[in-house]
Design a protein around this motif. Structure first.
Motif, PDB file in Angstrom:
ATOM      1  N   GLN A  67      -4.070  18.559  36.621  1.00 15.29           N
ATOM      2  CA  GLN A  67      -4.396  17.243  36.078  1.00 15.29           C
ATOM      3  C   GLN A  67      -3.219  16.286  36.308  1.00 15.29           C
ATOM      4  OE1 GLN A  67      -4.241  14.726  33.932  1.00 15.29           O
ATOM      5  NE2 GLN A  67      -6.381  14.153  34.094  1.00 15.29           N
ATOM      6  N   PRO A  68      -3.377  15.249  37.142  1.00 18.14           N
ATOM      7  CA  PRO A  68      -2.234  14.429  37.582  1.00 18.14           C
ATOM      8  C   PRO A  68      -1.432  13.800  36.454  1.00 18.14           C
ATOM      9  CG  PRO A  68      -4.171  13.965  38.921  1.00 18.14           C
ATOM     10  CD  PRO A  68      -4.625  14.843  37.806  1.00 18.14           C
ATOM     11  N   SER A  69      -2.108  13.195  35.469  1.00 15.42           N
ATOM     12  CA  SER A  69      -1.362  12.492  34.422  1.00 15.42           C
ATOM     13  C   SER A  69      -0.504  13.455  33.605  1.00 15.42           C
ATOM     14  CB  SER A  69      -2.331  11.736  33.507  1.00 15.42           C
ATOM     15  OG  SER A  69      -3.191  12.643  32.829  1.00 15.42           O
ATOM     16  N   VAL A  70      -1.054  14.634  33.309  1.00 17.61           N
ATOM     17  CA  VAL A  70      -0.296  15.615  32.530  1.00 17.61           C
ATOM     18  C   VAL A  70       0.892  16.128  33.331  1.00 17.61           C
ATOM     19  CG1 VAL A  70      -0.403  17.866  31.378  1.00 17.61           C
ATOM     20  CG2 VAL A  70      -2.344  16.304  31.243  1.00 17.61           C
ATOM     21  N   MET A  71       0.659  16.434  34.608  1.00 18.55           N
ATOM     22  CA  MET A  71       1.748  16.962  35.439  1.00 18.55           C
ATOM     23  C   MET A  71       2.851  15.932  35.673  1.00 18.55           C
ATOM     24  SD  MET A  71       1.230  20.061  35.883  1.00 18.55           S
ATOM     25  CE  MET A  71       0.102  20.519  34.575  1.00 18.55           C
TER      26      MET A  71
END
Length: 314
Positions: A67-71
């Protein structure tokens, strides 16, 4: 906060124990319930202690969560606390970033430099995990520089990793480059030890048919290099007798995947062998072909091997 991290780690451990971890991970993380968990982790992330952050990141990497935002938040937070990590913790974070293909994360260059300086202090299993994560990334400059050093460190590591992990890591590494001679010697000794169990003929040793095939494939790929170095390589007189012994142990061809069948064909082609094993192998290949279980690339591999063994065969 602690419970959230512990539950995530427990879930990752349970998934890794499943017969097909990637399929289970994909199924679990695709559901709406896991989406809620992920949002909760993202909200709590700024409050995590460094070790909690490392544990949560590795758990998400085991579950292949990209998940881009979390990473992105993980990358920023870890970059700020990387100086508090020891080498093993930095290596585990680096494994997670490589597993998730996050080479552009802010903390990645720092992690790589930290790990590179202290490779000899890392446990063998962690070295194996790093190799298995880095090889699929291709030929990125940073990975290309680190990989040979990881292989050298693995050859010198003590205690040694479990045999199955060592064999799988050598197979992955060999897809990119020849194994360093110390690592190949370590693998040869481990395979010879596994073959030394009680029993005779096909009943001797602890190796599965799949492990026998992978071992053969690895050793035969290195034979030309070893023979070119003779008499300077200590492996030159050691590999051929072990290869002959392993060939005698191949009995259960029906249990092999199409991929492993093609690897046996490769071995026989390189050794220029025909006879009983080849005939039984061809029967299996024909059956898999009739059932549509051979991919085009595998058909080409099989055709090449047969031509090498019997030029002009149809």
């Amino acid at each position: 906060l602690v419970q959230q991290v512990e539950r995530l780690a427990r879930l990752a451990t349970l998934v890794q124990a499943c017969p097909d971890p990637e399929a289970w991970a994909a199924s679990l993380t695709a559901g709406p319930d896991f989406g809620l968990v992920l949002r909760r982790v993202e909200q709590l992330l700024p409050s995590f202690e460094p070790l909690q952050m490392r544990e949560a990141l590795c758990s998400l990497a085991s579950l292949r969560v990209k998940q881009p935002s979390v990473m992105m938040v993980f990358g920023e937070q870890i970059a700020g606390c990387l100086h508090t990590f020891n080498t093993a913790d930095a290596a585990r974070c680096m494994w997670a970033f490589c597993t998730l293909s996050l080479l552009q994360a802010p903390a990645y260059p720092q992690m790589m430099r930290s790990v590179e300086k202290h490779l000899n202090n890392l446990p063998a299993e962690l070295l194996c995990e790093l190799i298995n994560a880095i090889v699929p990334l291709g030929r990125a400059a940073a990975c290309a520089r680190l990989l040979p050093k990881l292989a050298d460190a693995l050859a010198q590591a003590a205690p040694k990793p479990p045999f199955e992990l060592l064999l799988r890591t050598a197979r992955v590494l060999c897809a990119r480059a020849a194994l360093p001679e110390p690592l190949l010697l370590e693998l040869r000794n481990a395979v010879a030890h596994e073959c030394s169990g009680e029993g005779e003929g096909s009943l001797s040793g602890n190796l599965s048919t799949q492990q026998i095939v992978v071992s053969l494939w690895l050793f035969v790929r290195h034979l030309p290099m070893m023979q070119a170095q003779a008499p300077f390589s200590p492996l030159t007189p050691l590999l051929p007798p072990l290869i002959e012994r392993l060939l005698l142990l191949i009995t259960d061809l029906a249990s092999l995947t199409a991929h492993h069948l093609c690897e046996v064909l490769y071995v026989l082609a390189r050794l220029q062998r025909s006879g009983g094993l080849l005939n039984r192998l061809l029967q299996q290949v024909e059956q898999r072909l009739a059932m549509g279980q051979l991919r085009t690339t595998q058909m080409l591999e099989a055709a090449w091997a047969l031509y090498e063994i019997q030029p002009g065969c149809e």
